[in-house]
Write an enzyme that holds these catalytic residues in place. Structure first.
Site, PDB file in Angstrom:
ATOM      1  N   ASP A  12      17.179  59.861  36.070  1.00  0.00           N
ATOM      2  CA  ASP A  12      16.825  59.078  34.889  1.00  0.00           C
ATOM      3  C   ASP A  12      16.355  60.054  33.819  1.00  0.00           C
ATOM      4  OD1 ASP A  12      16.133  56.686  33.373  1.00  0.00           O
ATOM      5  OD2 ASP A  12      14.050  57.255  33.706  1.00  0.00           O
ATOM      6  N   SER A  13      16.204  59.550  32.597  1.00  0.00           N
ATOM      7  CA  SER A  13      15.684  60.403  31.533  1.00  0.00           C
ATOM      8  C   SER A  13      14.217  60.739  31.753  1.00  0.00           C
ATOM      9  CB  SER A  13      15.866  59.698  30.186  1.00  0.00           C
ATOM     10  OG  SER A  13      15.259  58.418  30.236  1.00  0.00           O
ATOM     11  N   GLY A  45      17.421  57.277  24.666  1.00  0.00           N
ATOM     12  CA  GLY A  45      17.833  56.072  23.928  1.00  0.00           C
ATOM     13  C   GLY A  45      18.050  56.237  22.447  1.00  0.00           C
ATOM     14  N   CYS A  75      19.260  55.455  34.679  1.00  0.00           N
ATOM     15  CA  CYS A  75      19.032  55.279  33.244  1.00  0.00           C
ATOM     16  C   CYS A  75      20.132  54.413  32.632  1.00  0.00           C
ATOM     17  CB  CYS A  75      19.042  56.663  32.593  1.00  0.00           C
ATOM     18  SG  CYS A  75      18.775  56.644  30.841  1.00  0.00           S
ATOM     19  N   ASN A  76      19.736  53.329  31.993  1.00  0.00           N
ATOM     20  CA  ASN A  76      20.727  52.435  31.373  1.00  0.00           C
ATOM     21  C   ASN A  76      21.489  53.148  30.260  1.00  0.00           C
ATOM     22  OD1 ASN A  76      20.252  49.166  31.953  1.00  0.00           O
ATOM     23  ND2 ASN A  76      18.558  50.477  32.521  1.00  0.00           N
ATOM     24  N   THR A  77      20.766  53.949  29.475  1.00  0.00           N
ATOM     25  CA  THR A  77      21.396  54.651  28.362  1.00  0.00           C
ATOM     26  C   THR A  77      22.466  55.609  28.880  1.00  0.00           C
ATOM     27  OG1 THR A  77      19.292  54.532  27.187  1.00  0.00           O
ATOM     28  CG2 THR A  77      20.901  56.102  26.363  1.00  0.00           C
ATOM     29  N   GLU A 154       4.995  52.708  29.368  1.00  0.00           N
ATOM     30  CA  GLU A 154       4.416  53.969  29.860  1.00  0.00           C
ATOM     31  C   GLU A 154       2.905  54.024  29.628  1.00  0.00           C
ATOM     32  OE1 GLU A 154       6.540  57.556  29.024  1.00  0.00           O
ATOM     33  OE2 GLU A 154       8.428  56.692  29.698  1.00  0.00           O
ATOM     34  N   CYS A 186      17.166  48.106  30.447  1.00  0.00           N
ATOM     35  CA  CYS A 186      16.474  49.384  30.276  1.00  0.00           C
ATOM     36  C   CYS A 186      15.518  49.532  31.444  1.00  0.00           C
ATOM     37  CB  CYS A 186      15.707  49.402  28.949  1.00  0.00           C
ATOM     38  SG  CYS A 186      14.653  50.853  28.744  1.00  0.00           S
ATOM     39  N   HIS A 188      12.591  50.528  31.744  1.00  0.00           N
ATOM     40  CA  HIS A 188      11.178  50.183  31.562  1.00  0.00           C
ATOM     41  C   HIS A 188      10.895  48.684  31.496  1.00  0.00           C
ATOM     42  CE1 HIS A 188      11.253  54.388  30.502  1.00  0.00           C
ATOM     43  NE2 HIS A 188       9.955  54.419  30.293  1.00  0.00           N
TER      44      HIS A 188
END
Ligand code: DGL
Length: 267
Positions: A12-13, A45, A75-77, A154, A186, A188
Site C-alpha cells: 500500500d502507499s 491519491g 491501495c485503491n489508487t 490517520e 479507499c 482508509h
C-alpha cells in the site's frame, strides 16, 4: 520451499492497507504475510498515473524478491491505475481491490445506482466505473473524491464533529443522487464507516472493498491449491520506506493493536 508455504505479499502507499491486511488475516489466519507500506511517498491519491505506476512497480519488485506466492495491491489508487501492468509483468497472481469491490456493489444494488468514493486519482481513473459497468452496463455510477477522509482516519478522528461535517459536505451530493449502494474505494474509509453510514442513511448499503478483496484472496488460493496447510498462526512482517515509528503509532488506530516490529527499507 513448497509453493503453499510461501508468504502473501501486500503493498500500500502507507498504513491504510492495514484495513486489507486485517481482513486477510481474518479469512486466512494461517498464511504468512509480508506487508510493505510506501510511507516515504504517501499519498498516491494526488499523484499522476505515471508516478503511481512507477511506485507500484517498485513496491511489487521488493515483495517479489521476498519470494511471495500472491500479490495483493491493497491501495485503491494503485489498483485503479497500475493493476494491468503489474499483472502483465508478473507470473504470480496479482490481485487489486477494485474488481472485488465492484463485483459486490453490482450484486447488492437494487436500483442500479451506485456511488463510489475514493482518492482524486482513483476517481479520475474511472476504474470502479469501468469494472461495475463491465459487469452490468445498466448500473449508473456516481463517483466522488473525499481526500480529507485520509488524514482524518490517520488522526483517529473518525467519529467526531469534524468527521461528521466533512462527511456531510462530501456525501450530501451523493445522497441526492438516490444511490442505494456506496463503495468505500479507499483503504482508509472503512475506519469512517459509522459516520458514512450515519450520513448516507441506513438504506444505503456500504461495500467494503478490503473485505471483498480478502474473500477473493482466499478463493484464489483455494482454486490454485496455494493455501498454507499449517495449523499454527501465520507470521506477519512489516516493511516501510520511512518513519517506522509513525507507522506503528497510526497502525494501532487501524488494527486496534500494537505492531511489534516494523523494518525500514531504503528507497
Ligand atoms: N491507499 C490509498 C488508497 O487506497 C489512500 C492513501 C493515498 O492517497 O496514498 O487509495
Amino acid at each position: 520451499m513448497s509453493k503453499r508455504k510461501k508468504p502473501i505479499g501486500i503493498f500500500d502507499s502507507g498504513v491504510g492497507g492495514l484495513t486489507v491486511f486485517k481482513e486477510v488475516i481474518n479469512f486466512l489466519p494461517h498464511e504468512d504475510i509480508i506487508y510493505l507500506g510506501d510511507t516515504a511517498r504517501i499519498p498516491y491519491g494526488t499523484r499522476s498515473p505515471q508516478t503511481i505506476i512507477r511506485y507500484s512497480l517498485q513496491n511489487a519488485s521488493f515483495l517479489l524478491r521476498q519470494d511471495i506466492k500472491l500479490l495483493v495491491v491493497a491501495c485503491n489508487t494503485s489498483s485503479a491505475v497500475s493493476l494491468p501492468q503489474l499483472q502483465q509483468e508478473n507470473e504470480i497472481p496479482v490481485l487489486g481491490v477494485i474488481e472485488p469491490g465492484a463485483k459486490r456493489a453490482s450484486e447488492v444494488t437494487k436500483n442500479r445506482r451506485v456511488g463510489v468514493i475514493g482518492t482524486e486519482a482513483t476517481v479520475r481513473s474511472r476504474a470502479y466505473e469501468r469494472a461495475i459497468q463491465g459487469i452490468d452496463h445498466q448500473i449508473k455510477v456516481i463517483s466522488r473524491a473525499c481526500p480529507l477522509f485520509v488524514p482524518l482516519a490517520e488522526e483517529g478522528w473518525v467519529n467526531n464533529r469534524v468527521a461528521r461535517l466533512t462527511a456531510q459536505s462530501y456525501l450530501h451530493p451523493l445522497r441526492e443522487e438516490m444511490i442505494d449502494t456506496l463503495v468505500l474505494g479507499c483503504t482508509h474509509y472503512p475506519l469512517l464507516e459509522e459516520v458514512i453510514k450515519e450520513t448516507m442513511g441506513e438504506e444505503v448499503c456500504l461495500v467494503n472493498s478490503a473485505k471483498e478483496t480478502a474473500k477473493e484472496v482466499k478463493r484464489i488460493l483455494e482454486e490454485k491449491d496455494l493455501t498454507n496447510q499449517k495449523t499454527r498462526e501465520g507470521t506477519h512482517k512489516f516493511f516501510v520506506t520511512d518513519n517506522a515509528e509513525r507507522f506503528i503509532k497510526v497502525g494501532e488506530i487501524f488494527l486496534g493493536k500494537k505492531l511489534q516490529t516494523v523494518e525500514e527499507i531504503e528507497r
